[in-house]
Design an enzyme around this catalytic site. Structure first.
Site, PDB file in Angstrom:
ATOM      1  N   HIS A 137      34.064  60.779  70.321  1.00  0.00           N
ATOM      2  CA  HIS A 137      34.177  60.032  69.245  1.00  0.00           C
ATOM      3  C   HIS A 137      35.676  59.701  68.607  1.00  0.00           C
ATOM      4  CE1 HIS A 137      31.844  58.080  66.480  1.00  0.00           C
ATOM      5  NE2 HIS A 137      32.234  58.413  65.456  1.00  0.00           N
ATOM      6  N   HIS A 180      37.504  56.314  66.741  1.00  0.00           N
ATOM      7  CA  HIS A 180      37.893  54.986  65.874  1.00  0.00           C
ATOM      8  C   HIS A 180      39.188  54.693  65.822  1.00  0.00           C
ATOM      9  CE1 HIS A 180      33.610  54.795  64.762  1.00  0.00           C
ATOM     10  NE2 HIS A 180      33.685  55.783  63.955  1.00  0.00           N
ATOM     11  N   ARG A 211      35.794  54.351  52.730  1.00  0.00           N
ATOM     12  CA  ARG A 211      35.536  53.306  53.690  1.00  0.00           C
ATOM     13  C   ARG A 211      36.017  51.949  53.062  1.00  0.00           C
ATOM     14  NH1 ARG A 211      29.295  51.170  54.433  1.00  0.00           N
ATOM     15  NH2 ARG A 211      29.746  50.459  52.493  1.00  0.00           N
ATOM     16  N   HIS A 255      25.724  51.404  65.367  1.00  0.00           N
ATOM     17  CA  HIS A 255      26.296  52.102  64.468  1.00  0.00           C
ATOM     18  C   HIS A 255      25.713  53.151  63.609  1.00  0.00           C
ATOM     19  CE1 HIS A 255      28.432  52.480  60.565  1.00  0.00           C
ATOM     20  NE2 HIS A 255      29.638  52.389  61.458  1.00  0.00           N
ATOM     21  N   ARG A 282      21.655  52.096  58.962  1.00  0.00           N
ATOM     22  CA  ARG A 282      22.082  50.994  57.970  1.00  0.00           C
ATOM     23  C   ARG A 282      22.639  49.950  58.576  1.00  0.00           C
ATOM     24  NH1 ARG A 282      25.909  54.976  56.968  1.00  0.00           N
ATOM     25  NH2 ARG A 282      27.653  53.641  57.473  1.00  0.00           N
ATOM     26  N   GLU A 325      25.416  61.245  58.661  1.00  0.00           N
ATOM     27  CA  GLU A 325      26.425  61.535  58.240  1.00  0.00           C
ATOM     28  C   GLU A 325      26.586  61.809  56.673  1.00  0.00           C
ATOM     29  OE1 GLU A 325      31.340  60.051  58.520  1.00  0.00           O
ATOM     30  OE2 GLU A 325      29.717  58.940  59.306  1.00  0.00           O
ATOM     31  N   HIS A 372      27.901  63.431  64.426  1.00  0.00           N
ATOM     32  CA  HIS A 372      27.839  64.126  63.131  1.00  0.00           C
ATOM     33  C   HIS A 372      26.712  64.814  62.814  1.00  0.00           C
ATOM     34  CE1 HIS A 372      31.494  61.783  61.880  1.00  0.00           C
ATOM     35  NE2 HIS A 372      30.912  60.817  61.948  1.00  0.00           N
ATOM     36  N   ASP A 411      37.272  61.360  65.711  1.00  0.00           N
ATOM     37  CA  ASP A 411      36.709  60.270  64.908  1.00  0.00           C
ATOM     38  C   ASP A 411      37.833  59.458  64.068  1.00  0.00           C
ATOM     39  OD1 ASP A 411      34.775  58.879  63.275  1.00  0.00           O
ATOM     40  OD2 ASP A 411      34.343  60.588  62.328  1.00  0.00           O
TER      41      ASP A 411
END
Length: 448
Positions: free
Chosen positions: A65, A67, A88, A211, A214, A241, A275, A326
């Site tokens: 995982h 990003h 975020r 994703h 949400r 998460e 997660h 991550d």
């Protein structure tokens, strides 16, 4: 044929490493893995041309995982209080500044840092699809192509987990601001774009991702899951998460995210829940009974104050565990592996939840399987010729028995990395990328 002579090698299903192992490969595949017996010097002429690997040699590590663009945030988000949601907002600032060229530079350097850490394959959970205002590039998969090229330059394999990201909240609020570049409008348009991207490079596979609950409306979850099932590719999804995600899902759908995913056919052996930090007991049973994998990312989960997930209960329920870095607060699969055990100690105030063999599997064969590379992650004939050698004479590992490496070593102890039979890292240095310089320059471009 290429030959290596490992001082110690961790062979499949063995409780501890084996000394003096001759490893042979042709055309990127292991052809023989042979323990040498007798304890004396190797027989003359058998492996005189073998590359010596002092230390412990492991299968290639799988980072399930990632990003990649989050690497630019390391060390930049610690000067204030907050939680995942405030972090975020900072992440969106970086996301807004990237284009295909700057993303190529940042991902290339990030993937090369992974190679230095012994990672031979990465799962990129990719949702940064379009231009800053949501307008597609002339090539609607330009950002995907940048990631594929970046992995090729870094010398590692890539599973591009193309993520559907359609809404901002569980109740369907539209994407706004930097989020607009994540979206394709609906799941069918997402599927059309994904179907149009078919790289022929041997180092890449294209998978799928939701994703989160949400970001994909409930009535479109099955569209994404069905595409992945028909194509026979991995499907990954962020799950529970944050407690707020659970609360919002219950408020809108009257059930947990895991139950919602199960009800729409998302769970199963080809799916990985990322997660799973805050599942209910019923959620754990749903994940385990469906043999849905779980990817744990302990360094990110602690960096973002997410919490500690029930790793042991998930494993005992039947969920194969893999590991990811991550957000890349740390790129170190040894740290991720031992954190699974150490965090469980914090949660339960007891020791001894995961042995070295289980942690090795999570970092290697299970992680590769979660990314669609079932032929990687084992030092065995027929498997991909991926090797990671860890020194046993550093300040961290001196005096440590080879079986204890996952509780002592760090990424800095990796000396040799071979991917599909090609040497990518030798003597602790990447053979083609100046990793510190390229990281510095790529990060400066998107943060200055």
């Amino acid at each position: 044929m290429t030959r290596w002579l490992a001082e110690y090698a961790w062979l499949p299903d063995d409780a501890e490493p084996t000394p003096d192992v001759l490893i042979e490969a042709t055309d990127g595949r292991f052809t023989a893995v042979t323990p040498l017996t007798g304890g004396g010097p190797p027989a003359a002429g058998v492996e005189v041309d073998a590359v010596r690997l002092p230390g412990l040699t492991l299968p290639g590590l799988a980072n399930a995982h990632s990003h990649a663009f989050h690497r630019a945030l390391r060390g930049r988000t610690h000067d204030r209080r907050g939680d995942f949601w405030s972090w975020r907002d900072l992440m969106y600032t970086v996301a807004a500044r990237l284009d295909p060229d700057s993303y190529l530079a940042l991902a290339r350097a990030t993937y090369a840092e992974m190679a230095l850490a012994g990672i031979t394959c990465v799962g990129e959970f990719h949702y940064l699809h379009h231009g800053p205002d949501g307008t597609p590039y002339d090539d609607s998969n330009a950002m995907s192509a940048a990631l594929v090229e970046a992995a090729a330059h870094a010398g590692i394999r890539l599973t591009l987990l193309d993520a559907a990201y359609l809404t901002a909240t569980v109740d369907g609020e539209p994407l706004v601001g930097p989020q607009r570049r994540f979206g394709d409008g609906n799941a069918l348009r997402w599927a059309d774009r994904v179907a149009a991207f078919r790289p022929e490079d041997g180092h890449v596979q294209v998978g799928a991702a939701i994703h989160s609950v949400r970001a994909v409306p409930a009535d479109q979850l099955a569209t994404v899951a069905n595409l992945a099932e028909r194509a026979g590719v991995p499907l990954h999804v962020h799950v529970s998460e944050q407690p707020a995600e659970n609360d919002a899902c219950r408020a809108v759908h009257g059930r947990t995210p895991t139950r919602l995913l199960a009800d729409h056919g998302v769970l199963g052996p080809h799916t990985t829940a990322v997660h799973a930090t805050h599942p209910t007991a019923a959620d754990v049973a749903l994940l385990g009974d469906s043999r849905t994998g779980v990817c744990l990312c302990p360094t990110t989960e602690r960096d973002l104050a997410d919490g500690i997930g029930p790793a042991r209960r998930l494993a005992e329920a039947g969920s194969p565990l893999s590991l990811g870095s991550d957000s890349h607060a740390v790129v170190d699969l040894f740290e991720e592996a031992r954190a699974v055990e150490l965090d469980e100690r914090l949660r339960t105030r007891r020791r001894g939840h995961f042995g070295a063999v289980e942690l090795l599997a999570a970092a290697t064969v299970t992680g590769h399987a979660a990314l669609g590379w079932a032929d990687a992650g084992r030092l065995a004939a027929g498997f991909r010729a991926d090797l990671v050698t860890v020194r046993l004479d550093s300040a961290r590992t001196a005096g440590v028995p080879p079986v204890g490496v996952f509780f002592a070593a760090t990424a800095a102890d990796v000396t040799q990395v071979v991917v599909d039979g090609r040497t990518v890292v030798a003597d602790g240095r990447h053979r083609t990328v100046d990793v510190p310089t390229e990281l510095r320059d790529a990060i400066a471009e998107v943060t200055s």
